[in-house]
Scaffold this motif. Structure first.
Motif, PDB file in Angstrom:
ATOM      1  N   ALA A 127      21.061  -3.422  -1.074  1.00  0.00           N
ATOM      2  CA  ALA A 127      21.439  -2.100  -0.558  1.00  0.00           C
ATOM      3  C   ALA A 127      21.651  -2.113   0.952  1.00  0.00           C
ATOM      4  CB  ALA A 127      20.367  -1.065  -0.918  1.00  0.00           C
ATOM      5  N   THR A 128      21.594  -3.282   1.597  1.00  0.00           N
ATOM      6  CA  THR A 128      21.746  -3.439   3.062  1.00  0.00           C
ATOM      7  C   THR A 128      20.797  -2.507   3.809  1.00  0.00           C
ATOM      8  OG1 THR A 128      23.585  -1.839   3.203  1.00  0.00           O
ATOM      9  CG2 THR A 128      24.151  -4.164   2.847  1.00  0.00           C
ATOM     10  N   THR A 129      19.517  -2.589   3.461  1.00  0.00           N
ATOM     11  CA  THR A 129      18.492  -1.817   4.152  1.00  0.00           C
ATOM     12  C   THR A 129      17.355  -2.758   4.547  1.00  0.00           C
ATOM     13  OG1 THR A 129      17.355  -1.283   2.059  1.00  0.00           O
ATOM     14  CG2 THR A 129      18.996   0.299   2.881  1.00  0.00           C
ATOM     15  N   ILE A 130      16.455  -2.244   5.374  1.00  0.00           N
ATOM     16  CA  ILE A 130      15.262  -2.986   5.767  1.00  0.00           C
ATOM     17  C   ILE A 130      14.169  -1.978   6.064  1.00  0.00           C
ATOM     18  CG2 ILE A 130      15.893  -3.044   8.223  1.00  0.00           C
ATOM     19  CD1 ILE A 130      14.608  -5.826   8.376  1.00  0.00           C
ATOM     20  N   VAL A 131      12.938  -2.339   5.747  1.00  0.00           N
ATOM     21  CA  VAL A 131      11.780  -1.478   6.010  1.00  0.00           C
ATOM     22  C   VAL A 131      11.111  -1.962   7.301  1.00  0.00           C
ATOM     23  CG1 VAL A 131       9.566  -0.638   5.145  1.00  0.00           C
ATOM     24  CG2 VAL A 131      11.454  -1.045   3.562  1.00  0.00           C
ATOM     25  N   VAL A 132      10.941  -1.052   8.258  1.00  0.00           N
ATOM     26  CA  VAL A 132      10.372  -1.393   9.555  1.00  0.00           C
ATOM     27  C   VAL A 132       9.264  -0.399   9.888  1.00  0.00           C
ATOM     28  CG1 VAL A 132      12.495  -2.456  10.412  1.00  0.00           C
ATOM     29  CG2 VAL A 132      12.106   0.000  10.763  1.00  0.00           C
ATOM     30  N   ARG A 133       8.501  -0.719  10.951  1.00  0.00           N
ATOM     31  CA  ARG A 133       7.503   0.215  11.442  1.00  0.00           C
ATOM     32  C   ARG A 133       8.191   1.386  12.140  1.00  0.00           C
ATOM     33  NH1 ARG A 133       2.287  -1.939  12.158  1.00  0.00           N
ATOM     34  NH2 ARG A 133       1.783   0.160  12.908  1.00  0.00           N
ATOM     35  N   ARG A 134       7.634   2.559  11.961  1.00  0.00           N
ATOM     36  CA  ARG A 134       8.209   3.752  12.575  1.00  0.00           C
ATOM     37  C   ARG A 134       8.042   3.680  14.097  1.00  0.00           C
ATOM     38  NH1 ARG A 134       5.634   7.861   9.766  1.00  0.00           N
ATOM     39  NH2 ARG A 134       3.898   7.696  11.221  1.00  0.00           N
ATOM     40  N   GLN A 135       9.093   3.973  14.835  1.00  0.00           N
ATOM     41  CA  GLN A 135       9.029   3.913  16.292  1.00  0.00           C
ATOM     42  C   GLN A 135       8.372   5.157  16.859  1.00  0.00           C
ATOM     43  OE1 GLN A 135      13.183   3.204  17.334  1.00  0.00           O
ATOM     44  NE2 GLN A 135      12.738   1.058  17.693  1.00  0.00           N
ATOM     45  N   GLY A 157       3.277   4.743   8.174  1.00  0.00           N
ATOM     46  CA  GLY A 157       4.044   4.537   9.402  1.00  0.00           C
ATOM     47  C   GLY A 157       5.248   3.643   9.238  1.00  0.00           C
ATOM     48  N   LEU A 158       5.924   3.726   8.074  1.00  0.00           N
ATOM     49  CA  LEU A 158       7.092   2.896   7.794  1.00  0.00           C
ATOM     50  C   LEU A 158       8.327   3.773   7.646  1.00  0.00           C
ATOM     51  CD1 LEU A 158       5.563   0.510   5.085  1.00  0.00           C
ATOM     52  CD2 LEU A 158       5.502   0.282   7.573  1.00  0.00           C
ATOM     53  N   LEU A 217       0.832  -1.203   0.000  1.00  0.00           N
ATOM     54  CA  LEU A 217       0.000   0.000   0.000  1.00  0.00           C
ATOM     55  C   LEU A 217       0.870   1.258   0.000  1.00  0.00           C
ATOM     56  CD1 LEU A 217      -2.828   1.110   0.036  1.00  0.00           C
ATOM     57  CD2 LEU A 217      -2.840   0.956   2.534  1.00  0.00           C
ATOM     58  N   ALA A 218       1.970   1.224   0.743  1.00  0.00           N
ATOM     59  CA  ALA A 218       2.890   2.367   0.740  1.00  0.00           C
ATOM     60  C   ALA A 218       3.491   2.573  -0.649  1.00  0.00           C
ATOM     61  CB  ALA A 218       3.994   2.154   1.773  1.00  0.00           C
ATOM     62  N   GLU A 219       3.817   1.484  -1.337  1.00  0.00           N
ATOM     63  CA  GLU A 219       4.375   1.594  -2.687  1.00  0.00           C
ATOM     64  C   GLU A 219       3.340   2.159  -3.660  1.00  0.00           C
ATOM     65  OE1 GLU A 219       7.383   1.239  -3.619  1.00  0.00           O
ATOM     66  OE2 GLU A 219       8.199   0.417  -1.760  1.00  0.00           O
ATOM     67  N   LEU A 220       2.072   1.779  -3.499  1.00  0.00           N
ATOM     68  CA  LEU A 220       1.023   2.305  -4.376  1.00  0.00           C
ATOM     69  C   LEU A 220       0.845   3.807  -4.174  1.00  0.00           C
ATOM     70  CD1 LEU A 220      -1.659  -0.535  -4.160  1.00  0.00           C
ATOM     71  CD2 LEU A 220      -0.086  -0.047  -6.040  1.00  0.00           C
ATOM     72  N   GLN A 280      12.013   8.095   4.935  1.00  0.00           N
ATOM     73  CA  GLN A 280      10.592   7.993   4.616  1.00  0.00           C
ATOM     74  C   GLN A 280      10.264   8.722   3.323  1.00  0.00           C
ATOM     75  OE1 GLN A 280       8.105   9.224   7.854  1.00  0.00           O
ATOM     76  NE2 GLN A 280       9.240   8.050   9.389  1.00  0.00           N
ATOM     77  N   THR A 281       9.500   8.041   2.477  1.00  0.00           N
ATOM     78  CA  THR A 281       8.863   8.655   1.328  1.00  0.00           C
ATOM     79  C   THR A 281       7.435   9.024   1.737  1.00  0.00           C
ATOM     80  OG1 THR A 281       8.131   6.479   0.552  1.00  0.00           O
ATOM     81  CG2 THR A 281      10.266   7.292  -0.267  1.00  0.00           C
ATOM     82  N   PRO A 282       6.693   9.768   0.909  1.00  0.00           N
ATOM     83  CA  PRO A 282       5.313  10.101   1.296  1.00  0.00           C
ATOM     84  C   PRO A 282       4.463   8.882   1.633  1.00  0.00           C
ATOM     85  CG  PRO A 282       5.996  11.477  -0.530  1.00  0.00           C
ATOM     86  CD  PRO A 282       7.105  10.480  -0.313  1.00  0.00           C
ATOM     87  N   GLY A 283       4.575   7.827   0.825  1.00  0.00           N
ATOM     88  CA  GLY A 283       3.786   6.622   1.093  1.00  0.00           C
ATOM     89  C   GLY A 283       4.187   5.948   2.387  1.00  0.00           C
ATOM     90  N   LYS A 284       5.472   5.835   2.648  1.00  0.00           N
ATOM     91  CA  LYS A 284       5.934   5.207   3.886  1.00  0.00           C
ATOM     92  C   LYS A 284       5.571   6.061   5.096  1.00  0.00           C
ATOM     93  CE  LYS A 284       9.668   2.404   1.966  1.00  0.00           C
ATOM     94  NZ  LYS A 284       9.160   2.501   0.582  1.00  0.00           N
ATOM     95  N   ASN A 285       5.590   7.381   4.939  1.00  0.00           N
ATOM     96  CA  ASN A 285       5.211   8.250   6.049  1.00  0.00           C
ATOM     97  C   ASN A 285       3.744   8.068   6.406  1.00  0.00           C
ATOM     98  OD1 ASN A 285       4.086  11.219   6.862  1.00  0.00           O
ATOM     99  ND2 ASN A 285       6.124  10.855   7.719  1.00  0.00           N
ATOM    100  N   LEU A 286       2.892   7.983   5.395  1.00  0.00           N
ATOM    101  CA  LEU A 286       1.455   7.801   5.654  1.00  0.00           C
ATOM    102  C   LEU A 286       1.158   6.436   6.270  1.00  0.00           C
ATOM    103  CD1 LEU A 286      -0.070   9.404   2.424  1.00  0.00           C
ATOM    104  CD2 LEU A 286      -0.054  10.357   4.739  1.00  0.00           C
TER     105      LEU A 286
END
Length: 257
Positions: free
Chosen positions: A249-257, A182-183, A93-96, A174-180
């Motif tokens: 890219a040695t990254t991971i997507v997590v929930r925002r604390q 909570g990622l 959903l964040a990617e969409l 955070q991108t706009p989708g990830k911010n909305l």
């Protein structure tokens, strides 16, 4: 002299053995992280554990090894913290949502090209006349392909900048989708599960994602993966819902604390 017999333990089931193995792995990683933290404190001149004090238990070691910031000998800040892994649906959903913002950026980009007479839309009117055929569509697609590539690279540069530095009200990662949703995207050099909670993990990585890594991630995702929709969903096959471009890219997507 008889050889010493090895002590064996019956776990009873494969599930019990797997739980015990995960607990041992988490304790081992916590022990390494704790000693790494203490070595960094000693190198920085910070007080260490007092002599003669009791050795920390596994639970104390794990607690001290997580949610900490250590500084290596080279001055690099390494953050170890506990995060919650988002669901696959939340990530999609964040990617969409990001796709909507990406489409808007491409529209603005095309509008600027038209305003500066770089792009002439009259060349493509033949696509909607009565003489349009499949070959006409193929020719126009070939003509627009470089424009599409430039648009994807532009969006990748913007996304990489947001992940590494943030912008305005958007914090880094955070991108706009990830911010909305909570990622957030964080650096991940090491990840291991929290025993008893499969949705949580301990993550060790840099304090922020380097621009080189975030650009590699965004280019891989926007130029290659997003061009293969719906086949792009197969890249989310790694543990903790990490995509292929997250691993590279040695990254991971997590929930925002």
């Amino acid at each position: 002299m008889e050889p010493q017999k090895r002590e064996t333990f019956e776990y009873g089931s494969a599930h019990a053995y797997a739980d015990a193995w995960r607990k041992w792995t988490a304790d081992t990683h916590a022990w390494y992280a704790f000693h790494h933290m203490m070595a960094a404190q000693v190198a920085a001149g910070a007080p260490s554990i007092a002599a003669g004090s009791a050795a920390p238990t596994a639970a104390q070691t794990a607690a001290q090894a997580t949610n900490t910031v250590t500084v290596t000998a080279g001055g690099v800040r390494v953050v170890t913290a506990t995060y919650t892994i988002p669901s696959f649906a939340r990530r999609i959903l964040a990617e969409l949502i990001d796709c909507v913002f990406t489409f808007a950026i491409k529209i603005i980009f095309v509008y600027l090209l038209i305003e500066f007479d770089i792009l002439d839309l009259s060349r493509y009117e033949r696509l909607i006349n009565d003489h349009a055929d499949l070959q006409t569509l193929i020719d126009i697609t070939h003509e627009l392909f470089p424009l599409e590539v430039v648009g994807k690279i532009l969006c990748s540069l913007l996304e990489a900048y947001l992940i590494s530095y943030g912008f305005g009200g958007l914090p880094a990662g955070q991108t706009p989708g990830k911010n909305l949703m909570g990622l957030t995207v964080i650096s991940c050099h090491q990840v291991f599960p929290v025993v008893g909670n499969p949705r949580q993990v301990h993550v060790s990585g840099l304090a922020t994602v380097p621009f080189r890594h975030s650009l590699q991630r965004s280019l891989f995702k926007n130029v290659l993966v997003n061009s293969l929709i719906p086949l792009s969903s197969i890249v989310y096959v790694f543990n903790y819902n990490r995509a292929l471009y997250d691993v590279t890219a040695t990254t991971i997507v997590v929930r925002r604390q």
